[in-house]
Write a protein that holds these residues in place. Structure first.
Motif, mmCIF file in Angstrom:
data_model
loop_
_atom_site.group_PDB
_atom_site.id
_atom_site.type_symbol
_atom_site.label_atom_id
_atom_site.label_comp_id
_atom_site.label_asym_id
_atom_site.label_seq_id
_atom_site.Cartn_x
_atom_site.Cartn_y
_atom_site.Cartn_z
ATOM 1 N N SER A 168 0.831 -1.213 0.000
ATOM 2 C CA SER A 168 0.000 0.000 0.000
ATOM 3 C C SER A 168 0.861 1.256 0.000
ATOM 4 C CB SER A 168 -0.960 -0.009 1.193
ATOM 5 O OG SER A 168 -0.310 -0.423 2.363
ATOM 6 N N PHE A 169 2.086 1.166 0.547
ATOM 7 C CA PHE A 169 3.003 2.294 0.509
ATOM 8 C C PHE A 169 3.383 2.619 -0.936
ATOM 9 C CE2 PHE A 169 7.105 4.334 0.501
ATOM 10 C CZ PHE A 169 7.137 5.129 1.643
ATOM 11 N N ARG A 170 3.499 1.548 -1.734
ATOM 12 C CA ARG A 170 4.018 1.731 -3.088
ATOM 13 C C ARG A 170 2.959 2.139 -4.102
ATOM 14 N NH1 ARG A 170 8.610 -2.478 -4.689
ATOM 15 N NH2 ARG A 170 8.800 -0.849 -6.258
ATOM 16 N N VAL A 171 1.688 2.186 -3.649
ATOM 17 C CA VAL A 171 0.599 2.482 -4.593
ATOM 18 C C VAL A 171 0.778 3.836 -5.276
ATOM 19 C CG1 VAL A 171 -1.855 3.082 -4.712
ATOM 20 C CG2 VAL A 171 -1.136 0.968 -3.599
ATOM 21 N N LEU A 172 1.082 4.852 -4.480
ATOM 22 C CA LEU A 172 1.160 6.219 -5.020
ATOM 23 C C LEU A 172 2.214 6.354 -6.107
ATOM 24 C CD1 LEU A 172 0.705 8.808 -2.121
ATOM 25 C CD2 LEU A 172 -0.835 8.292 -4.013
ATOM 26 N N PHE A 184 -4.692 2.246 -20.662
ATOM 27 C CA PHE A 184 -4.352 3.634 -20.312
ATOM 28 C C PHE A 184 -4.756 3.923 -18.877
ATOM 29 C CE2 PHE A 184 -5.825 7.958 -19.657
ATOM 30 C CZ PHE A 184 -4.703 8.673 -20.009
ATOM 31 N N GLN A 185 -3.867 4.540 -18.127
ATOM 32 C CA GLN A 185 -4.233 4.952 -16.775
ATOM 33 C C GLN A 185 -3.530 6.266 -16.424
ATOM 34 O OE1 GLN A 185 -0.975 2.580 -14.101
ATOM 35 N NE2 GLN A 185 -3.053 1.832 -14.115
ATOM 36 N N VAL A 186 -4.199 7.014 -15.553
ATOM 37 C CA VAL A 186 -3.594 8.240 -15.049
ATOM 38 C C VAL A 186 -2.838 7.888 -13.775
ATOM 39 C CG1 VAL A 186 -4.004 10.575 -14.210
ATOM 40 C CG2 VAL A 186 -5.484 9.608 -15.982
ATOM 41 N N PRO A 187 -1.515 8.033 -13.780
ATOM 42 C CA PRO A 187 -0.752 7.643 -12.583
ATOM 43 C C PRO A 187 -1.078 8.539 -11.393
ATOM 44 C CG PRO A 187 0.706 8.508 -14.310
ATOM 45 C CD PRO A 187 -0.674 8.541 -14.861
ATOM 46 N N TYR A 188 -1.131 7.931 -10.212
ATOM 47 C CA TYR A 188 -1.363 8.722 -8.992
ATOM 48 C C TYR A 188 -0.247 9.758 -8.801
ATOM 49 C CZ TYR A 188 -5.014 5.399 -7.660
ATOM 50 O OH TYR A 188 -6.140 4.647 -7.635
ATOM 51 N N ALA A 189 0.952 9.360 -9.215
ATOM 52 C CA ALA A 189 2.095 10.275 -9.047
ATOM 53 C C ALA A 189 1.844 11.603 -9.755
ATOM 54 C CB ALA A 189 3.370 9.631 -9.581
ATOM 55 N N LEU A 190 1.216 11.506 -10.947
ATOM 56 C CA LEU A 190 0.905 12.730 -11.689
ATOM 57 C C LEU A 190 -0.071 13.590 -10.890
ATOM 58 C CD1 LEU A 190 0.917 14.524 -14.215
ATOM 59 C CD2 LEU A 190 -0.870 13.066 -15.171
ATOM 60 N N LEU A 191 -1.067 12.931 -10.307
ATOM 61 C CA LEU A 191 -2.052 13.678 -9.520
ATOM 62 C C LEU A 191 -1.382 14.341 -8.317
ATOM 63 C CD1 LEU A 191 -5.097 11.242 -9.626
ATOM 64 C CD2 LEU A 191 -4.574 13.204 -11.093
ATOM 65 N N VAL A 192 -0.499 13.575 -7.648
ATOM 66 C CA VAL A 192 0.211 14.148 -6.498
ATOM 67 C C VAL A 192 0.998 15.376 -6.937
ATOM 68 C CG1 VAL A 192 2.074 13.753 -4.837
ATOM 69 C CG2 VAL A 192 0.357 11.975 -5.220
#
Lengths: 335, 526
Positions: A168-172, A184-192
């Motif tokens: 769960s730590f690595r999800v972001l 296709f997916q929008v990475p969480y990292a981009l959102l962060v």
């Protein structure tokens, strides 16, 4: 007659607009680095047309996100007239500490995150107070902090990091939505990264942000205007360390735990910020420019990969970039 | 005494002669048609108010500035010094107010810095010390040894080392810029003695000083500058102190300053005020005490008693270094007072930082607007709301809406007001920059405003705007403390004048006192 005249004016305006754009693009500010980013991206697409596909672009965004976050943190410090060389070591320390403490245990994810936050803020507080109250130049303070963190982690781990990060730590850093493999997916990292940039832009429009830039421009005048310059700058260091902690979460998730994690990131971040036209010594530049600087730097490295250049060329290129960018800014100041 | 010498020897040839020297900076002429002749063995005093052009003239002689017009002749031959070093090599030495000494090196090392005697590629210490000893002996300086560390010497002794350094270049002309400014009274004797010896050796001395006593003690000839013009050159014995002061300050500025409210149409305004002021005569007697100091002091000033009432302009006059700015810094917490009492609106306060000063609704427009007043790379608006952002962040957005209005009321051009968000302050004229500094304080609605040289280096129109503002502020009940080297300004604007000398209040004069009286008190001639 009338038509001729209006044509002339139209031409005149066109020429005026052209000149305006030329000045903008050569000004060394955000427009220049944006133009650079566009040029590099176009070259990449020409070499490798598949880069323009959404999936590839998102992969690029995911990879660039931690650097954007770090560049924003570095921006706060640089615009206030200081430096933070400790962020690379801090990222490394945070990842290694997290891995060792949680050792893959899901239940420990949140407590460890909280601890990382506290540790990050503590590092920022020490950097800030030593620089402002003890009047040690930040170059030295944060260089010292960089070595202390690097050494302490080696001492603690005996040179080889142990443990693992929880899933769960690595999800972001690793996942995105919708979470369907191969699509296709929008990475969480981009959102962060976008949230961080948005938050920073808003902060710089607040009295705190304006005072911070003013302190970087003229610390004496700002102090004589009633601002606590030491506390402004200490907050900049706190923000830098906080965002280094966020970057550590992204990088840990993305790349996992190694002994080299975080190495050289402080110079990447500084190069990105300087490339964005943010003046070393403070007082000039925007958050968005720092972000675009980070993207341009990451794009440049992607281009090198496309050209199959060895990755060992990176430090040399980075060195050239930072010198050229600062020289360009200095030339502009003179004229 | 000098007349005797003249009887024995024919008039000597001048060693240095300036003819029609003029100098401009950025289109403003600071020196016009200056003639100056120095003879060997003569002490020539150069006097004038702050900004009269003394320093510039000294720098022309020293080779720091090159004159735009006129010529310099050394021993009758025209010269042009490219650098200060050229001048030094030609025998023209200058002792500036700031010492150029290395505190951690010895006296000998400082005197021969950069041209130490060498022996086999190493510094020949024995000769270095011997040469320095001989120099010191020649000048009768027994209290200094060549190997003493300069940092351990008194200020007066350091001054002497500077002069010894000049002599070691075989200087035939030595100019000194206020050599006693940093000296205590008992230290001055050392300098007097040295000047006397140099004169006897035939050195020509150009001596810049503010202190009348010193000028009459030392000088044979006096030259007076005023606003860059050469006013007078005459033997010291023929110029009375009265005439000297009058020549220094005489100026014509009639009609430039806005009148005091009592004798103009704005009597209506003061009429409104008089209601609040419990029947006191409006415009004559201001309101309650806003700022008071009792026996305030720190390492720079001492025993300062001062009161500024609502609606009153009190001026602090005095020479540079007399402690005017230091009082402003004390009041505002930049260099806080360590002794005495300070009250704001009757409440005892301790102001240790500018932030606390702002909280007590004090304001300080600093002397140097570029280094202390403005963040030059930021926009007009960002600068105008700097204090709000720094001290009152919650009210900042609301109160910053008043910025355009304040700028307009200060007669800032409409185009500048319209682009306040985008234009960086550094691109504004000096006058408009000063208005931005004023605006940044006005939006905080201060109860006491300290203006340190508010009209320095700004054009006539902007000056007028500053004077008008001072009248508006007092009409609204603000207390104004004005620090100014411009005596006409002090005379025309102030209700009372406190004259400072050497960090203490030398006396208080009523508003409208003439410039000669103020100058006499400031220089200690009275």
């Amino acid at each position: 007659m009338t038509t001729g005249l209006s044509q002339e004016t139209a031409q005149g305006t066109a020429r005026g607009t052209a000149r305006q754009w030329r000045e903008r693009l050569l000004s060394g500010g955000s427009w220049t680095v944006l133009a650079l980013l566009v040029v590099v991206l176009v070259v990449i697409v020409v070499i490798n047309p598949s880069f323009a596909e959404p999936v590839s672009l998102m992969a690029f965004a995911k990879k660039a996100a931690p650097l954007v976050v770090l560049a924003v943190g570095q921006y706060f410090v640089i615009v206030s007239g200081e430096f933070d060389l400790s962020v690379g070591s801090l990222v490394g320390a945070q990842v290694v500490i997290a891995a060792r403490l949680m050792d893959g245990d899901e239940a420990l994810t949140w407590p460890v995150l909280a601890l990382m936050l506290v540790f990050g803020l503590l590092v920022g507080l020490v950097n800030g107070l030593v620089t402002t109250l003890l009047r040690v130049p930040s170059f030295i303070t944060t260089l010292g902090m960089m070595l202390v963190l690097f050494g302490a982690i080696r001492l603690w781990t005996g040179g080889a990091p142990t443990g693992a990060l929880s899933e769960s730590f690595r999800v972001l850093g690793r996942k995105g939505f919708p979470d369907v493999p191969g699509q296709f997916q929008v990475p969480y990292a981009l959102l962060v990264a976008l949230v961080v940039v948005g938050f920073a832009v808003l902060l710089m429009r607040r009295p705190f942000g304006r005072s911070l830039v003013a302190a970087g421009d003229n610390a004496v005048a700002t102090a004589y205007s009633g601002a606590p310059v030491w506390w402004l700058r200490t907050r900049a260091f706190l923000l830098s360390s906080l965002l280094a902690t966020v970057a550590a979460v992204l990088i840990g998730g993305f790349a996992g735990v190694t002994a080299q994690v975080g190495q050289g990131l402080e110079f990447m971040a500084i190069t990105a910020v300087v490339l964005g036209g943010v003046a070393l010594g403070g007082g000039r530049g925007t958050v968005v420019a720092a972000m675009v600087g980070a993207l341009a730097l990451e794009a440049l490295f992607t281009l090198f990969n496309q050209l199959a250049l060895p990755s060992t060329i990176r430090p040399a290129v980075q060195g050239v970039i930072i010198i050229v960018a600062v020289a360009y800014a200095a030339r502009r100041r003179r004229t | 005494m000098r007349a005797d010498d003249d009887a024995h020897t024919p008039v000597p040839d001048p060693v240095l002669r300036l003819r029609g020297v003029g100098k401009e900076f950025f289109g403003t002429s600071v020196l016009r048609e200056i003639d100056l002749t120095l003879f060997p063995g003569q002490v020539h005093a150069l006097v004038g108010e702050n900004g009269a052009g003394k320093s510039t003239l000294m720098k022309v002689v020293a080779g720091v500035h090159r004159p735009d017009t006129g010529t310099i002749e050394l021993d009758g031959a025209p010269v042009s010094f490219a650098t200060p070093l050229d001048a030094q090599r030609a025998g023209v030495a200058t002792v500036f107010q700031e010492f150029n000494l290395l505190p951690d090196r010895s006296v000998a090392e400082n005197v021969y810095l950069g041209r130490e005697p060498l022996r086999r590629g190493m510094v020949d210490r024995r000769r270095l010390h011997a040469d320095t000893s001989r120099l010191l002996d020649d000048l009768g300086l027994t209290s200094i040894t060549p190997w003493t560390r300069v940092g351990s010497l008194s200020v007066a002794q350091q001054q002497v080392v500077e002069i010894v350094k000049a002599v070691s270049y075989d200087a035939r002309i030595i100019s000194m810029d206020e050599p006693t400014a940093a000296l205590a009274e008992q230290e001055v004797a050392l300098l007097y003695e040295l000047v006397g010896r140099l004169r006897d050796r035939g050195v020509a001395i150009l001596y810049v000083s503010h202190r009348l006593q010193e000028i009459y003690d030392l000088a044979d000839t006096i030259t007076v500058l005023k606003d860059g013009n050469h006013m007078l050159t005459a033997p010291a014995a023929e110029v009375s102190p009265d005439r000297l002061v009058r020549t220094m300050v005489g100026r014509d500025f009639a009609g430039f300053f806005p009148d005091k409210p009592a004798d103009t149409v704005s009597g209506e305004l003061s009429g409104e005020l008089s209601g609040e002021l419990s029947g006191e005569v409006a415009g004559e007697v201001p309101g309650e005490v806003r700022l008071a100091l009792e026996g305030a002091g720190n390492s720079m000033v001492d025993g300062i008693d001062l009161e500024v009432r609502a609606g009153e302009i009190v001026a602090l006059a005095g020479l540079q270094g007399s402690g005017r700015t230091e009082i402003a810094h004390g009041v505002f917490g930049i260099a806080p007072f360590t002794r005495g009492r300070m009250t704001v609106d009757g409440q005892p306060v301790r102001v240790r930082t500018p932030r606390q000063g702002v909280r007590h609704r004090l304001a300080l427009v600093t002397e140097d607007r570029k280094s202390e007043g403005l963040a030059l790379g930021q926009s007009v608006l960002a600068n105008a709301r700097l204090v709000l952002d720094a001290v009152l962040p919650r009210a900042s957005d609301r109160r910053a809406r008043g910025v355009p209005g304040v700028l307009r009321s200060l007669a800032v051009p409409a185009s500048t007001v319209a682009s306040a968000r985008d234009v960086e302050v550094q691109y504004l004229s000096g006058g408009n920059q000063q208005k931005v500094v004023l605006a940044k304080w006005l939006v905080t609605e201060p109860r006491v405003i300290v203006l340190d040289e508010p009209t320095r280096g700004i054009d006539v129109g902007a000056k007028r705007a500053v004077y008008d503002l001072m009248r508006t502020l007092t009409a609204e009940g603000t207390a104004v403390l004005l620090i100014s080297s411009e005596l006409p300004e002090v005379v025309a604007m102030a209700d009372r004048v406190l004259v400072l000398r050497d960090g203490r209040v030398a006396g208080e004069l009523p508003g409208g006192s003439d410039e000669e009286t103020i100058m006499a008190l400031a220089t200690g001639a009275a």
